[in-house]
Design an enzyme around this catalytic site. Structure first.
Site, PDB file in Angstrom:
ATOM      1  N   ASP A   1       0.837  -1.204   0.000  1.00  0.00           N
ATOM      2  CA  ASP A   1       0.000   0.000   0.000  1.00  0.00           C
ATOM      3  C   ASP A   1       0.878   1.262   0.000  1.00  0.00           C
ATOM      4  OD1 ASP A   1      -1.982   1.839   0.406  1.00  0.00           O
ATOM      5  OD2 ASP A   1      -2.910   0.800   2.089  1.00  0.00           O
TER       6      ASP A   1
ATOM      7  N   ASP B   1     -10.376   4.361  -1.590  1.00  0.00           N
ATOM      8  CA  ASP B   1     -11.043   3.350  -0.758  1.00  0.00           C
ATOM      9  C   ASP B   1     -12.568   3.311  -0.911  1.00  0.00           C
ATOM     10  OD1 ASP B   1      -8.461   3.212   0.112  1.00  0.00           O
ATOM     11  OD2 ASP B   1      -8.963   3.222   2.240  1.00  0.00           O
TER      12      ASP B   1
HETATM   13  C1  GLA Z   1      -5.470   2.257   2.746  1.00  0.00           C
HETATM   14  C2  GLA Z   1      -6.000   1.124   1.876  1.00  0.00           C
HETATM   15  C3  GLA Z   1      -7.053   0.343   2.639  1.00  0.00           C
HETATM   16  C4  GLA Z   1      -6.463  -0.202   3.933  1.00  0.00           C
HETATM   17  C5  GLA Z   1      -5.869   0.939   4.757  1.00  0.00           C
HETATM   18  C6  GLA Z   1      -5.091   0.418   5.955  1.00  0.00           C
HETATM   19  O1  GLA Z   1      -6.461   3.196   2.999  1.00  0.00           O
HETATM   20  O2  GLA Z   1      -6.527   1.621   0.686  1.00  0.00           O
HETATM   21  O3  GLA Z   1      -7.548  -0.724   1.853  1.00  0.00           O
HETATM   22  O4  GLA Z   1      -5.469  -1.146   3.630  1.00  0.00           O
HETATM   23  O5  GLA Z   1      -4.973   1.735   3.974  1.00  0.00           O
HETATM   24  O6  GLA Z   1      -4.484   1.440   6.672  1.00  0.00           O
END
Ligand code: GLA
Length: 406
Positions: free
Chosen positions: A158, A231
């Site tokens: 990520d 997200d």
């Molecule tokens: C980002 C990702 C999410 C999750 C969070 C965890 O926002 O897009 O899917 O993994 O981080 O902190």
């Protein structure tokens, strides 16, 4: 239903798509997507959407048990993925230890594997994850080796704090429009290569919110899937904004190379059953990875039936490996189709309005001039042979999902 079940033709196609996707990339580095680990869209469960930063080892073990006892594993949900916030501190040798909520990662991995499931984990190319925990910057090879030693099968990587490095690259090279993108791609490639060097097949999942079109370079860094958007959350508005924004991306997906519009929210409680059926329908038409994100210990029969609908899953997991596309949109009505193996077509008749509406599809226009047999996926009913224009009345925020074939 899982990657082992793929037919030989699917594998041939997988190779050709991965090769195509690897052409014309940002660098001349060879493409090494581990297509074999994701011949079909990956399916499983991830801790984030329900447990977020509260997740513990016990929650993950319970989820693994419940994947088995609820039949989710049987339906193909195999990965058990620990998302952010498992990390503790690095020791003097740079080795990262899990925090007190995860006493023994290898034992957790063994527990998951003993149930016929696969173990996934999470990190960031930055110094910090999105939750502020320890990332992999400067420790990529060491972390990859540790994942392999733990028996990890899936890594979600990520972007998070690596955006600082991108900003620095932008500032250092103000005349180079690609400076930030290039350091980002290099960082994702670094982990892709580190994973490959372990010799263990580890599915590599990019999470960088669709920045700089990862569908064009994901395969070149070893990835099998990449987030295409920011997200999701458990709301109808956000879910359809993401889902319907995927129009135009089908040509970049195929076996071993999946666009990921983010994890499922089905069962998290803030959408109606019709809205969750829309969520599942859209994701399977998109050939999206299906990573459930609900509390399996409180899964209602309705939510279980949505997540486990065999026809819906068969659409997602179809061996042709084609992502669906929008056929047409008219106001709040949307019709999407996904070609399936054996010449069948999945059709989603979506109604985004606040009232019942009639939604139609011209069967001739989708390849059935002499008509076709229709199956209604959510009603679990064969509708017999139909020809010409098929029209259904679709409830507000709902969908009629069809499998159309000779
Ligand atoms: C980002 C990702 C999410 C999750 C969070 C965890 O926002 O897009 O899917 O993994 O981080 O902190």
């Amino acid at each position: 239903m899982n990657s082992q079940d793929v037919r030989p033709m699917g594998i041939a196609r997988m190779r050709s798509i991965a090769a195509l996707a690897c052409a014309g990339l940002v660098s001349s580095a060879p493409c090494f997507s581990q297509a074999g680990v994701a011949a079909l869209p990956p399916m499983g469960w991830n801790s984030w959407n329900h447990f977020a930063e509260r997740v513990t080892d016990a929650d993950i073990r319970t989820a693994a048990d419940l994947l088995v006892s609820t039949g989710m594993r049987e339906s193909g949900y195999l990965y058990v993925n620990v998302d952010d916030t498992w990390q503790g501190k690095r020791d003097a040798h740079g080795e990262l230890h899990p925090n007190e909520r995860f006493p023994d990662m290898k034992a957790l991995s063994d527990y998951i594997h003993a149930r016929g499931l696969k173990f996934g984990i999470y990190s960031s190319p930055g110094a910090r994850t999105c939750g502020g925990y320890e990332g992999s910057l400067g420790h990529e090879a060491q972390d990859a080796q540790m994942y392999a030693a733990w028996g990890v099968d899936f890594l979600k990587y990520d972007l998070c704090s690596f955006q600082e490095q991108m900003q620095q690259a932008r500032a250092a090279h103000p005349n180079d429009a690609d400076a930030a993108r290039n350091v980002m791609v290099a960082a994702f490639r670094k982990m892709g290569e580190a994973l490959r060097a372990t010799g263990r097949p580890i599915l590599y999942s990019l999470c960088q919110y669709g920045v700089d079109q990862p569908w064009k370079w994901g395969p070149s860094v070893g990835a099998s899937m990449w987030r295409t958007t920011d997200d999701i959350d458990d709301s109808y508005g956000r879910m359809i904004a993401i889902g319907f924004s995927q129009a135009g991306l089908a040509k970049f997906a195929g076996s071993g190379a999946w666009n990921d519009p983010d994890m499922l929210e089905i069962g998290n409680g803030k959408m109606s059953p019709d809205e969750y059926r829309t969520h599942m329908s859209l994701w399977v038409i998109l050939a999206a990875p299906l990573l459930a994100g609900n509390d399996l210990s409180r899964m209602s029969a309705t939510d279980r039936d949505i997540l486990r609908n065999a026809d819906a899953i068969a659409i997602d997991q179809d061996s042709l490996g084609k992502q669906g596309e929008r056929l047409y949109q008219s106001g709040d009505l949307d019709v999407w189709t996904k070609p399936l193996g054996d010449g069948r077509v999945a059709v989603g008749l979506f109604n985004r309005s606040w009232s019942r509406r009639e939604v139609s599809v011209d069967l001739a226009a989708i390849g059935f001039p002499d008509g076709a047999r229709l199956r209604d996926v959510w009603a679990q009913k064969d509708l017999g042979h139909r020809s010409g224009i098929f029209t259904d009345t679709v409830v507000k925020h709902g969908v009629t999902l069809l499998i159309v074939g000779k």
